[in-house]
Design a protein around this motif. Sequence first.
Motif, PDB file in Angstrom:
ATOM      1  N   GLY A  54       9.023  16.049   2.226  1.00  0.00           N
ATOM      2  CA  GLY A  54       8.152  16.179   3.395  1.00  0.00           C
ATOM      3  C   GLY A  54       7.559  14.853   3.848  1.00  0.00           C
ATOM      4  N   PRO A  55       6.843  14.126   2.979  1.00  0.00           N
ATOM      5  CA  PRO A  55       6.306  12.819   3.388  1.00  0.00           C
ATOM      6  C   PRO A  55       7.390  11.825   3.786  1.00  0.00           C
ATOM      7  CG  PRO A  55       5.221  13.582   1.397  1.00  0.00           C
ATOM      8  CD  PRO A  55       6.361  14.519   1.645  1.00  0.00           C
ATOM      9  N   MET A  56       8.569  11.886   3.118  1.00  0.00           N
ATOM     10  CA  MET A  56       9.645  10.962   3.455  1.00  0.00           C
ATOM     11  C   MET A  56      10.153  11.190   4.876  1.00  0.00           C
ATOM     12  SD  MET A  56      11.878  10.754  -0.072  1.00  0.00           S
ATOM     13  CE  MET A  56      13.175   9.774   0.698  1.00  0.00           C
ATOM     14  N   VAL A  57      10.239  12.461   5.286  1.00  0.00           N
ATOM     15  CA  VAL A  57      10.683  12.767   6.658  1.00  0.00           C
ATOM     16  C   VAL A  57       9.675  12.230   7.668  1.00  0.00           C
ATOM     17  CG1 VAL A  57      11.098  14.630   8.302  1.00  0.00           C
ATOM     18  CG2 VAL A  57      12.063  14.768   6.005  1.00  0.00           C
ATOM     19  N   LEU A  58       8.386  12.441   7.409  1.00  0.00           N
ATOM     20  CA  LEU A  58       7.350  11.935   8.308  1.00  0.00           C
ATOM     21  C   LEU A  58       7.381  10.414   8.394  1.00  0.00           C
ATOM     22  CD1 LEU A  58       4.345  14.252   7.348  1.00  0.00           C
ATOM     23  CD2 LEU A  58       5.753  14.362   9.412  1.00  0.00           C
ATOM     24  N   LEU A  59       7.532   9.751   7.250  1.00  0.00           N
ATOM     25  CA  LEU A  59       7.581   8.294   7.236  1.00  0.00           C
ATOM     26  C   LEU A  59       8.842   7.776   7.927  1.00  0.00           C
ATOM     27  CD1 LEU A  59       6.299   7.624   3.604  1.00  0.00           C
ATOM     28  CD2 LEU A  59       5.121   7.009   5.720  1.00  0.00           C
ATOM     29  N   TYR A  60       9.948   8.516   7.780  1.00  0.00           N
ATOM     30  CA  TYR A  60      11.199   8.107   8.429  1.00  0.00           C
ATOM     31  C   TYR A  60      11.032   8.070   9.943  1.00  0.00           C
ATOM     32  CZ  TYR A  60      15.991   8.223  10.146  1.00  0.00           C
ATOM     33  OH  TYR A  60      17.148   7.941  10.825  1.00  0.00           O
ATOM     34  N   PRO A  81       0.810  -1.230   0.000  1.00  0.00           N
ATOM     35  CA  PRO A  81       0.000   0.000   0.000  1.00  0.00           C
ATOM     36  C   PRO A  81       0.837   1.270   0.000  1.00  0.00           C
ATOM     37  CG  PRO A  81      -0.832  -1.565   1.618  1.00  0.00           C
ATOM     38  CD  PRO A  81       0.491  -2.082   1.156  1.00  0.00           C
ATOM     39  N   LEU A  82       1.989   1.255   0.708  1.00  0.00           N
ATOM     40  CA  LEU A  82       2.838   2.441   0.716  1.00  0.00           C
ATOM     41  C   LEU A  82       3.414   2.715  -0.670  1.00  0.00           C
ATOM     42  CD1 LEU A  82       4.763   2.259   4.110  1.00  0.00           C
ATOM     43  CD2 LEU A  82       3.236   4.072   3.335  1.00  0.00           C
ATOM     44  N   PHE A  83       3.810   1.664  -1.381  1.00  0.00           N
ATOM     45  CA  PHE A  83       4.337   1.857  -2.729  1.00  0.00           C
ATOM     46  C   PHE A  83       3.269   2.454  -3.635  1.00  0.00           C
ATOM     47  CE2 PHE A  83       4.925   0.404  -7.103  1.00  0.00           C
ATOM     48  CZ  PHE A  83       6.189   0.906  -7.370  1.00  0.00           C
ATOM     49  N   PHE A  84       2.085   1.850  -3.632  1.00  0.00           N
ATOM     50  CA  PHE A  84       1.015   2.371  -4.484  1.00  0.00           C
ATOM     51  C   PHE A  84       0.548   3.745  -4.000  1.00  0.00           C
ATOM     52  CE2 PHE A  84       0.381  -2.213  -5.583  1.00  0.00           C
ATOM     53  CZ  PHE A  84       0.683  -2.070  -6.941  1.00  0.00           C
ATOM     54  N   GLY A  85       0.623   3.982  -2.678  1.00  0.00           N
ATOM     55  CA  GLY A  85       0.309   5.311  -2.167  1.00  0.00           C
ATOM     56  C   GLY A  85       1.297   6.348  -2.673  1.00  0.00           C
ATOM     57  N   GLY A  86       2.580   5.975  -2.706  1.00  0.00           N
ATOM     58  CA  GLY A  86       3.596   6.879  -3.245  1.00  0.00           C
ATOM     59  C   GLY A  86       3.388   7.142  -4.721  1.00  0.00           C
ATOM     60  N   VAL A  87       3.034   6.084  -5.474  1.00  0.00           N
ATOM     61  CA  VAL A  87       2.746   6.247  -6.909  1.00  0.00           C
ATOM     62  C   VAL A  87       1.557   7.194  -7.094  1.00  0.00           C
ATOM     63  CG1 VAL A  87       1.864   5.045  -8.953  1.00  0.00           C
ATOM     64  CG2 VAL A  87       3.747   4.051  -7.629  1.00  0.00           C
ATOM     65  N   GLY A 146       6.965   6.304  -5.379  1.00  0.00           N
ATOM     66  CA  GLY A 146       6.626   4.961  -4.917  1.00  0.00           C
ATOM     67  C   GLY A 146       7.763   4.315  -4.148  1.00  0.00           C
ATOM     68  N   LEU A 147       8.978   4.383  -4.683  1.00  0.00           N
ATOM     69  CA  LEU A 147      10.133   3.782  -4.019  1.00  0.00           C
ATOM     70  C   LEU A 147      10.468   4.505  -2.717  1.00  0.00           C
ATOM     71  CD1 LEU A 147      12.410   3.158  -7.142  1.00  0.00           C
ATOM     72  CD2 LEU A 147      11.068   1.476  -5.870  1.00  0.00           C
ATOM     73  N   ALA A 148      10.311   5.831  -2.716  1.00  0.00           N
ATOM     74  CA  ALA A 148      10.610   6.601  -1.505  1.00  0.00           C
ATOM     75  C   ALA A 148       9.684   6.222  -0.362  1.00  0.00           C
ATOM     76  CB  ALA A 148      10.496   8.095  -1.809  1.00  0.00           C
ATOM     77  N   PHE A 149       8.422   5.941  -0.682  1.00  0.00           N
ATOM     78  CA  PHE A 149       7.465   5.604   0.357  1.00  0.00           C
ATOM     79  C   PHE A 149       7.689   4.204   0.922  1.00  0.00           C
ATOM     80  CE2 PHE A 149       3.647   8.650   0.277  1.00  0.00           C
ATOM     81  CZ  PHE A 149       4.453   9.727  -0.079  1.00  0.00           C
ATOM     82  N   VAL A 150       8.405   3.345   0.186  1.00  0.00           N
ATOM     83  CA  VAL A 150       8.666   1.984   0.655  1.00  0.00           C
ATOM     84  C   VAL A 150       9.855   1.933   1.604  1.00  0.00           C
ATOM     85  CG1 VAL A 150       9.410  -0.330  -0.096  1.00  0.00           C
ATOM     86  CG2 VAL A 150       7.605   0.856  -1.323  1.00  0.00           C
ATOM     87  N   PHE A 151      10.759   2.886   1.505  1.00  0.00           N
ATOM     88  CA  PHE A 151      12.003   2.823   2.283  1.00  0.00           C
ATOM     89  C   PHE A 151      11.781   2.667   3.786  1.00  0.00           C
ATOM     90  CE2 PHE A 151      15.565   4.889   4.530  1.00  0.00           C
ATOM     91  CZ  PHE A 151      16.566   3.991   4.186  1.00  0.00           C
ATOM     92  N   PRO A 152      10.810   3.363   4.400  1.00  0.00           N
ATOM     93  CA  PRO A 152      10.604   3.158   5.849  1.00  0.00           C
ATOM     94  C   PRO A 152      10.275   1.715   6.211  1.00  0.00           C
ATOM     95  CG  PRO A 152       9.490   5.151   5.134  1.00  0.00           C
ATOM     96  CD  PRO A 152       9.965   4.457   3.891  1.00  0.00           C
ATOM     97  N   VAL A 153       9.588   0.999   5.334  1.00  0.00           N
ATOM     98  CA  VAL A 153       9.288  -0.412   5.604  1.00  0.00           C
ATOM     99  C   VAL A 153      10.583  -1.222   5.567  1.00  0.00           C
ATOM    100  CG1 VAL A 153       7.874  -2.384   4.936  1.00  0.00           C
ATOM    101  CG2 VAL A 153       7.034  -0.072   4.545  1.00  0.00           C
ATOM    102  N   VAL A 154      11.493  -0.879   4.661  1.00  0.00           N
ATOM    103  CA  VAL A 154      12.793  -1.550   4.600  1.00  0.00           C
ATOM    104  C   VAL A 154      13.571  -1.289   5.894  1.00  0.00           C
ATOM    105  CG1 VAL A 154      14.981  -1.683   3.357  1.00  0.00           C
ATOM    106  CG2 VAL A 154      12.840  -1.414   2.087  1.00  0.00           C
ATOM    107  N   MET A 155      13.474  -0.063   6.422  1.00  0.00           N
ATOM    108  CA  MET A 155      14.115   0.254   7.702  1.00  0.00           C
ATOM    109  C   MET A 155      13.612  -0.674   8.801  1.00  0.00           C
ATOM    110  SD  MET A 155      13.905   4.431   7.676  1.00  0.00           S
ATOM    111  CE  MET A 155      14.126   4.473   9.459  1.00  0.00           C
TER     112      MET A 155
END
Length: 261
Positions: A233-239, A129-135, A178-187
Motif C-alpha cells: 500500500g505505501p509503496m503504491v502511494l510513493l510510486y 528520512p524515507l529509509f528511516f521512515g520505512g524502517v 526501509g529499502l522499499a520506501f527509498v525506491f521512489p527517490v531512486v526513480m
Amino acid sequence: MTQRSSSARRGNPDARMPLAEHLREFRKRVVLAAAGIAVGMVAGWYLYTPVFEALQQPVLEAAERADALVTVNFSGIATALDMQLKMSLVLGIVVSAPWWLYQLWAFVAPGLHQREKRYTFAFLGAAVPLFFGGVAFGWWVFPRAIAILTGFTPEGAANFLDAQLFMTFAMRLILAFGLAFVFPVVMVALTWTGLVRGRTWMRGWRWAIFLIFLAAAILTPTPDAITMLFMAGPMVLLYFSAVGVCLLRDRRRPREVETFV
C-alpha cells in the motif's frame, strides 16, 4: 584520465564516461559503502541487546495474552553468536544508511550538469528520512505480525520460535520496508539524470503495481496477505508521488535545455 572522461566529470551533458571508468567508479562506491556498513556493524554489535529485547517483547506479550508457552528458542551452541553477527550486519546497514545512500548518489552524479549536482542535498534529504521512515513502519508492523501469527497456536500447545528464523523474519521485514520506501527517490534520481522519462514511469503503472505486489510478497517473510498489503500500500502511494515529480521534471527539461544552448 582522458579529456573525454574529464569533461564528463565536470558535468558536460554531451560527454559520456567510458565503460571502464564506470566500472572503476562503481567499484569505488561499493568499497566505500561496504566500509561504512562495516563501521556501522560495530555500533550494531553494541545495540544488539536492547534491540533484541525490544523485538522479543511482542513474543512475551503474545505468551501473556494466550497464557501459553511462546518463547524464542536458541537450538544450537553457536546460534546466539551467529545471530548476533547477522543482526549486527543488518543494524550496520540501518545505522550507515546516510553514508551508503550518498555513495549511490555519488555514482549517479557524474552524469549531471554541474549546477544539478547541488541536488545531492535534496536526494539525501528525501532518501534518508524515507529509509528511516520505512524502517520505523516495519518496526510498527512487526509486533502486529507476531500477534497475528502466534494467535494460530492451538490452546494448550507451546510455540518455540527458532531464534535464527525469528530474527531473520524481524530483520528482513524491517529492512525490506526501509529499502522499499527509498525506491521512489531512486526513480526521481533516474529521471533527473535523463535515464528514464517521467512519462515512461507513468505508462508502466500497471506493471509497476504488479511488480510492487510481487516484491512485497517476496520481501515480506510471512505468507499472510496482511503483511504484504502493509508493504504494498505505501509503496503504491510513493510510486505515484514519484511519478508526479518525474512528470514535472519532464515539463521543465525543455526549458532547461534551452538555457544551456
